[in-house]
Scaffold this motif. Sequence first.
Motif, short mmCIF file in Angstrom:
data_model
loop_
_atom_site.label_atom_id
_atom_site.label_comp_id
_atom_site.label_asym_id
_atom_site.label_seq_id
_atom_site.Cartn_x
_atom_site.Cartn_y
_atom_site.Cartn_z
N GLU A 274 -0.18 4.52 7.71
CA GLU A 274 -0.10 4.98 6.32
C GLU A 274 0.24 3.80 5.42
N GLY A 275 1.18 2.96 5.88
CA GLY A 275 1.54 1.76 5.11
C GLY A 275 0.34 0.83 4.94
N GLY A 276 -0.47 0.73 5.98
CA GLY A 276 -1.66 -0.13 5.90
C GLY A 276 -2.64 0.39 4.86
N ARG A 277 -2.79 1.70 4.78
CA ARG A 277 -3.71 2.26 3.78
C ARG A 277 -3.12 2.13 2.37
N LEU A 278 -1.79 2.20 2.27
CA LEU A 278 -1.15 2.00 0.95
C LEU A 278 -1.32 0.55 0.51
N TYR A 279 -1.16 -0.38 1.45
CA TYR A 279 -1.32 -1.81 1.15
C TYR A 279 -2.75 -2.07 0.66
N ASP A 280 -3.69 -1.40 1.26
CA ASP A 280 -5.11 -1.54 0.90
C ASP A 280 -5.33 -1.03 -0.53
N ASN A 281 -4.93 0.21 -0.78
CA ASN A 281 -5.18 0.81 -2.10
C ASN A 281 -4.33 2.07 -2.24
N TRP A 282 -3.07 1.87 -2.67
CA TRP A 282 -2.15 3.01 -2.68
C TRP A 282 -2.57 4.06 -3.71
N ILE A 283 -3.20 3.66 -4.78
CA ILE A 283 -3.60 4.63 -5.81
C ILE A 283 -4.60 5.63 -5.23
N LYS A 284 -5.59 5.08 -4.52
CA LYS A 284 -6.58 5.93 -3.87
C LYS A 284 -5.95 6.70 -2.70
N ALA A 285 -5.11 5.98 -1.92
CA ALA A 285 -4.55 6.59 -0.71
C ALA A 285 -3.74 7.84 -1.02
N ILE A 286 -2.99 7.85 -2.15
CA ILE A 286 -2.18 9.04 -2.45
C ILE A 286 -2.79 9.88 -3.55
N GLY A 287 -3.97 9.48 -4.02
CA GLY A 287 -4.63 10.26 -5.07
C GLY A 287 -3.87 10.21 -6.39
N ALA A 288 -3.26 9.04 -6.70
CA ALA A 288 -2.50 8.91 -7.96
C ALA A 288 -3.46 8.76 -9.15
N GLU A 289 -2.92 8.98 -10.32
CA GLU A 289 -3.68 8.79 -11.57
C GLU A 289 -4.09 7.32 -11.69
N ASP A 290 -5.21 7.07 -12.34
CA ASP A 290 -5.61 5.69 -12.61
C ASP A 290 -4.55 5.02 -13.48
N MET A 291 -4.32 3.72 -13.26
CA MET A 291 -3.36 2.98 -14.06
C MET A 291 -4.00 2.59 -15.39
#
Length: 482
Positions: A274-291
Motif C-alpha cells: 500500500e505504501g508503494g502505491r501511495l509513493y507512486d501516486n497517493w492521490i489516485k491510490a486513495i481516490g483523493a480530490e485533485d490538488m
Amino acid sequence: MKKLLVLSGVLLVVVAVLAACGGNATEAPVVEQPTDAPTPTEAPAMPELSGDPLRGGLLYDNWIKVLGVETPAENQALWATQTTNTRNGTDTWRCKECHGWDYKGVDGAYGGGSHMTGFVGVFQVAGMDANEILAMLKGSTNPDHDFSAVMDEQALADLALFLSGYQFEGSAFINADKTITGGDLESGKAVFGENCTDCHGPQGTAINWKNDATPNYVGFLALDNPLETLHKVRFGQPGVADMPSLVDLGVTDAEYNDLIAYLQTLPTSSPITEGGRLYDNWIKAIGAEDMTTDQPLWATQTTNTRTGNDTWRCKECHGWDFKGVDGRYSSGSHMTGFPGILSAKDKPAEELLAALKGENHDFSAYLNDAQMDALVAFMQQTQDFAPFINDDKTVNGDAENGKVLYEGNCQACHAEDGKALDFDDGEGVEFVGTVAADNPWEVLNKIANGQPASAMTAGLNMEWTWQDFVDILAYIQTLPTE
Ligand code: HEC
Ligand code: HEC
Ligand code: HEC
Ligand code: HEC
C-alpha cells in the motif's frame, strides 16, 4: 483441463436430471396429428431447459458485466416501489441487489441496512421447475419483472437453472453477525492454496480490487460480507474469465464452511505494498480530490515544469529509483534537484514520520495514520535497483522465467502481446512493452507493489522473489512497444 471435464460433468448431470423430470424433446418421435383428433386435454409438456447454471450464478451477481452490455437508461421499474435503498443505475438491475447474496431478500441480510429494499427472496423457488422460474423472469407474476427485453433467452435460462438447482443455504454456517460456525481451518487453507493463491497470493493480499482508501482484499471481504464471498467463490467473479467456480470444481458443502472460516483469518492490510502505491501516486491510490495548488516545495525549483497533482507525487521529487537528483532524475524534464530517500531504509519510523509532517513537507492533512505508516513501512524496505537495472535500461534478468510468470499472472489482463491495455491518455500508445523499455525503474516498482487504484497484482504479495520481478521485466522488454 480437469476444470473443463468437471464442468461438462455438471452440465451432463443437469441435462440428465431435467431429462428425467420432463420429456426429452429431441428424442420424441414426430407424430403427425390426424386432423380430426380431439384437442388434447393436458397441456403439452414444457420443453426441457438446457443451459449453464454456473453462468446463471455469475449473471445473478452482475448480468450487465457478464454480458458486457450497457446499463439500461432507466432504473429497473420495480425500484421506484421502494425508498430505502438509494442506489441508482446498474445496481437497480442486479438480481443480488433486490434478492440478496443469501437469496432471501427482506427475510435475510438485506432485511435492514443500506441495501434493504423490502423485496422478497428467491430461495423459495429452489427445486421448482426451471421453466416456471423462467416465466417469472419474463414477468409471469409481475409485468415489471420482465427481463426479456434486456437479456437474451439463454441468459434467462441459465439464471432459471441456477435458481432451480444451485442455490445454497449460507446461513448453515454464516451467522447473522457474520461470524462462522464450525469450519476446519487446515482444510480451508488447503482449498485456498489449491484454487486462489496463484492470483491472490498466499495471504490473499496480492489483489486489491478497490482503491487504497479502504483496501479490499479477500480477507477484508470475507469479514465484511461472508455471504457475498461465498457466492463469488462458488461461481467466480463477473468479468474475470479465469477466476474459478468452486461448484464447477466439485467442492463439498463442508469445504465451503472451511474455506470461508479460513478466509476470515487472512490479513486486511498490506502496509508495504500500500505504501508503494501511495509513493507512486497517493492521490489516485486513495481516490483523493485533485490538488488545486502545487506542493509548497515545488516553487523552490524551476527545472520541472509540471503542475498540480504531479507536484505532490513522492516519486516526482524522489524518483522511481529513490535517488532523487543523484539518480535518473539528475537531468531531463523530471529533474527537480531534490534529494532521494534511499537512506530512509536505515532510519527509525519516528524520524520518517516526522519528515512526512515536516514544514512544507506535511502530508498529514491528506493521509491518515495508517497511510502514513504504510509509507514508512515501504520506505524502510526500499532498495537500490542498481544490481537489477543498468544505466542503459537493460536488465539483469532471465526472460525465459519471466515469460512463464507473465503468462501465468499478467497475460489475463494485458494479453499475450501486452497490448490489451493502453496507458497513454493522449494521442500516443503506451503498452506494457513500451513502459518496460522506456522506464524499467517505474515498472519494477509496479510489479512489486501493483498499480494504484486497479486490481493489478502486487508481486511482493505473491510467492515471488525480487529476481522473479526482474525476470518479468526482462521478458516484457521483449514485447511490442507500439
Ligand atoms: C428491482 C428489484 C428486482 C430486481 C433487480 C430483480 N428482482 Fe426478482 N423480484 C423482485 C420483486 C419485487 C419480486 C416479486 C414480484 C411480484 O410477484 O410482484 C421478484 C420476484 C422474483 C422471483 C419470483 C419469486 C417468487 O417466489 O415469486 C424470482 C425467481 C426472481 N424475482 C428472480 C430474479 C432474478 C433472477 C433477477 C435478475 C435477473 C431478479 N429477480 C431481479 C424484484 C427484483
Ligand atoms: C485466475 C486468477 C484468480 C483466481 C485463481 C482467483 N481469483 Fe479472485 N479475483 C481475481 C481478480 C483479477 C479479481 C478482481 C476482480 C475485479 O476487479 O473485479 C478477483 C476478485 C475476487 C473477489 C472480490 C470480488 C468483489 O468484487 O467483491 C473475491 C472475494 C475473490 N476474488 C476470491 C477468490 C477466492 C476465494 C479464490 C479461490 C477460490 C479466487 N478468488 C481465485 C482473480 C482470481
Ligand atoms: C515537491 C517535492 C516533494 C514531494 C512531492 C515529496 N517530497 Fe519528500 N522531500 C522533498 C525535499 C526537498 C526533501 C528534503 C528535506 C526538506 O527540505 O524538507 C524531502 C525529504 C523527504 C524525506 C526525508 C529524507 C530522509 O532520507 O530522511 C522523506 C522520508 C521524504 N521526503 C519522503 C517523501 C514521501 C513519502 C513523499 C510522498 C508522500 C514525499 N517525500 C513527497 C521533496 C518532496
Ligand atoms: C487484474 C488485472 C491485471 C493483472 C493481473 C496485471 N495487471 Fe498490470 N495493469 C492493470 C491495469 C488495469 C493497469 C492500468 C491501470 C491504469 O490505466 O491506471 C495496469 C498497468 C500496468 C503497467 C503500466 C502502469 C503505468 O501506469 O505505466 C504495467 C507496467 C503493468 N501493468 C505490468 C503488469 C505485469 C508485469 C503484470 C504481471 C506481473 C500485471 N501488470 C498484471 C491490470 C492488471
